[in-house]
Write an enzyme that holds these catalytic residues in place. Structure first.
Site, PDB file in Angstrom:
ATOM      1  N   CYS A 106      58.527  26.653  48.871  1.00 42.93           N
ATOM      2  CA  CYS A 106      58.645  27.688  49.906  1.00 42.93           C
ATOM      3  C   CYS A 106      57.445  28.626  49.891  1.00 42.93           C
ATOM      4  O   CYS A 106      57.071  29.180  50.926  1.00 42.93           O
ATOM      5  CB  CYS A 106      59.947  28.470  49.749  1.00 42.93           C
ATOM      6  SG  CYS A 106      60.145  29.260  48.134  1.00 42.93           S
ATOM      7  N   CYS A 150      24.292  57.209  34.918  1.00 36.13           N
ATOM      8  CA  CYS A 150      23.475  57.519  36.097  1.00 36.13           C
ATOM      9  C   CYS A 150      22.028  57.103  35.848  1.00 36.13           C
ATOM     10  O   CYS A 150      21.408  57.528  34.860  1.00 36.13           O
ATOM     11  CB  CYS A 150      23.558  59.012  36.409  1.00 36.13           C
ATOM     12  SG  CYS A 150      22.504  59.506  37.791  1.00 36.13           S
ATOM     13  N   CYS A 176      19.679  60.231  36.061  1.00 35.85           N
ATOM     14  CA  CYS A 176      19.745  61.135  34.907  1.00 35.85           C
ATOM     15  C   CYS A 176      19.413  60.416  33.596  1.00 35.85           C
ATOM     16  O   CYS A 176      19.179  61.064  32.570  1.00 35.85           O
ATOM     17  CB  CYS A 176      21.139  61.749  34.795  1.00 35.85           C
ATOM     18  SG  CYS A 176      21.640  62.728  36.230  1.00 35.85           S
ATOM     19  N   HIS A 191      62.680  33.330  46.439  1.00 38.53           N
ATOM     20  CA  HIS A 191      62.416  32.487  47.602  1.00 38.53           C
ATOM     21  C   HIS A 191      61.425  33.208  48.507  1.00 38.53           C
ATOM     22  O   HIS A 191      61.314  34.435  48.475  1.00 38.53           O
ATOM     23  CB  HIS A 191      63.745  32.256  48.333  1.00 38.53           C
ATOM     24  CG  HIS A 191      63.658  31.308  49.481  1.00 38.53           C
ATOM     25  ND1 HIS A 191      63.144  30.030  49.382  1.00 38.53           N
ATOM     26  CD2 HIS A 191      64.032  31.464  50.793  1.00 38.53           C
ATOM     27  CE1 HIS A 191      63.212  29.436  50.561  1.00 38.53           C
ATOM     28  NE2 HIS A 191      63.731  30.288  51.430  1.00 38.53           N
TER      29      HIS A 191
END
Length: 370
Positions: A44, A233, A236, A317
Site C-alpha cells: 500500500c 566566520c 573574522c 496502512h
C-alpha cells in the site's frame, strides 16, 4: 495470486459501478480513468504514492510521453510508464489493475523493498523520483556520447566537450525541484554567507494543533549559533556567534511536503507516530521565501495527499486522496471512492495525544497555478 487479490478482482465490478454512479455519466471526465491497484502484500505504501503521482498531471504526462519513445531496456521507469499507459488506455473508465511488473522490478532493484513488510511511503517516493531522474540523466549522457561518435566509432574532439558532459536537469527536476538557501549572518562582523541546496521534497516538523503554514514558518525560523555551536566566520578567521535561517529561493512546479510524523523515542527504543492535528489548506502560498526568490507570489492548489493510517511506521496502512477535475477521490489499494471536500478534514490528525489509530496526512502534493 493471494486470496486478497482474488477478492479484489471479484469486487471490482461492484466498486466500479458504484463509483461511476457516484460521479454520474454526465460529470465523468472525458479521457480520465480511475483504477485501483492490487496490493501484493503490504504494498500500500507503493500504491498510495503511485496514485498521487498519477494525478500530478505534469508527472503523468511526462511518464506517458516516455512510453511512446523507442523501445528501451526494462528499468523502473519503463515499468512505471507501462503501468501509467495501462491505466490511461483502459476501455473501461473504472476498475482495478495489478501493478505486478512494477512491484517485481522495484523488489529486484532495491533490497529495502524486497520483502512483504510495510515500508515508508516517503522513502519510496524519494527513491522513485531519484531513480527516474538518474535513468533519464544516464540516457541523456549516452545520447550525447553517441552523438559525438563518427561512423567508424572514434570520438570527435570538440571545444564544447566539457559543456556536453554537463548534466542538464530532467523533467523530474523541472516538476519537483526547488531550491533552499541557507543564510548565515555573523553577529560580529555582520557578514552574510549563503549556500544553496536543491530539494525534490521538503520534510517539516509537526506540532499539535497547528497548520502547514505554521510548520513552514518554523522550518524557516532564525536559529542562533552559540556556545559549542558557534560558526566559523571566514572574515573574522575565528568562531563567532551567528544567526542562521533557511529560506525557499526557487519554488517548484509541484511542492511535495513530507510531514515528519515518526519520531524515535529513546525510552521506548522505537519510532512512534505523532498523530498531531495539522491543518493543510486546499490553497497554499509560501511566505518563507528569500528576497531574491523567483515567482514568490506563486499560489498552490492541493492535488493529492498520501495518508498514513495506524500507530507506527512499520504497521498500519496507506491510502491516498486526490483531486481530479474538481472533485475528490479516495484510493485504498483496489477500492476507489468519491468523497466530499469536507471529508478531507478527517485526515488532519487527532486533536489530543491519545494513543490510538489515526488517519493523518503524511505527504502533501501542491501544484502551482499557471
Amino acid at each position: 495470486m493471494t486470496v486478497r487479490n482474488i477478492a479484489s478482482i471479484c469486487n471490482m465490478g461492484t466498486n466500479a459501478s458504484a463509483l461511476e454512479k457516484d460521479i454520474g455519466p454526465e460529470q465523468f471526465p472525458i479521457n480520465e480513468h480511475y483504477f485501483g491497484l492490487v496490493n501484493f502484500g503490504n504494498t500500500c505504501y507503493c500504491n498510495s504514492v503511485l496514485q498521487a503521482l498519477y494525478f500530478c498531471r505534469p508527472f503523468r504526462e511526462n511518464v506517458l510521453a516516455y512510453k511512446v519513445q523507442q523501445k528501451k531496456k526494462e528499468n523502473l521507469l519503463t515499468c512505471l510508464a507501462d503501468l501509467f499507459h495501462s491505466i490511461a488506455t483502459q476501455k473501461k473508465k473504472v476498475g482495478v489493475i495489478p501493478p505486478k511488473k512494477f512491484i517485481s522490478r522495484l523488489r529486484k532493484e532495491n533490497d529495502l523493498f524486497d520483502n512483504y513488510m510495510q515500508q515508508d511511503a516517503h522513502e519510496f517516493l524519494n527513491y522513485l523520483l531519484n531513480t527516474v531522474a538518474d535513468i533519464l540523466q544516464e540516457e541523456r549522457k549516452q545520447e550525447k556520447q553517441n552523438g559525438r561518435l563518427k561512423n567508424n566509432g572514434t570520438a570527435i574532439a570538440t571545444d564544447t566537450e566539457p559543456e556536453q558532459n554537463k548534466i542538464d536537469p530532467t523533467w523530474v527536476h523541472e516538476i519537483f525541484q526547488g531550491t533552499l538557501t541557507n543564510e548565515t549572518r555573523c553577529l560580529n562582523c555582520e557578514t552574510v554567507s549563503s549556500k544553496d541546496e536543491d530539494f525534490l521534497d521538503l520534510s517539516v516538523d509537526v506540532e499539535q494543533n497547528t497548520s502547514i503554514t505554521h510548520c513552514l514558518r518554523d522550518f524557516s525560523n532564525t536559529e542562533t549559533l552559540c556556545s559549542e555551536y558557534k560558526y566559523y566566520c571566514e572574515m573574522c578567521c575565528s568562531k563567532q556567534e551567528a544567526q542562521k535561517r533557511m529560506r525557499v529561493k526557487k519554488l517548484p512546479m509541484i511542492l511535495a511536503l513530507h510531514l515528519k510524523r515518526f519520531k524515535y523515542m529513546e525510552q521506548l527504543h522505537r519510532y512512534t507516530k505523532l498523530s498531531y492535528r495539522v491543518v493543510f489548506p486546499l490553497e497554499l502560498r509560501l511566505f518563507n521565501t528569500s528576497g531574491d526568490a523567483v515567482n514568490l507570489d506563486r499560489m498552490y492548489d492541493l492535488v493529492a495527499v498520501v495518508v498514513h493510517c495506524g500507530s507506527g511506521p512499520n504497521r498500519g496502512h496507506y491510502i491516498t486522496i486526490v483531486k481530479s477535475h474538481g472533485f475528490w477521490l479516495l484510493f485504498d489499494d483496489d477500492i476507489v471512492e468519491k468523497i466530499d471536500a469536507q471529508a478531507i478534514e478527517e485526515f488532519y490528525g487527532l486533536t489530543s495525544d491519545i494513543s490510538k489509530n489515526s488517519e493523518s496526512g503524511y505527504i502533501l502534493f501542491y501544484q502551482s497555478r499557471e
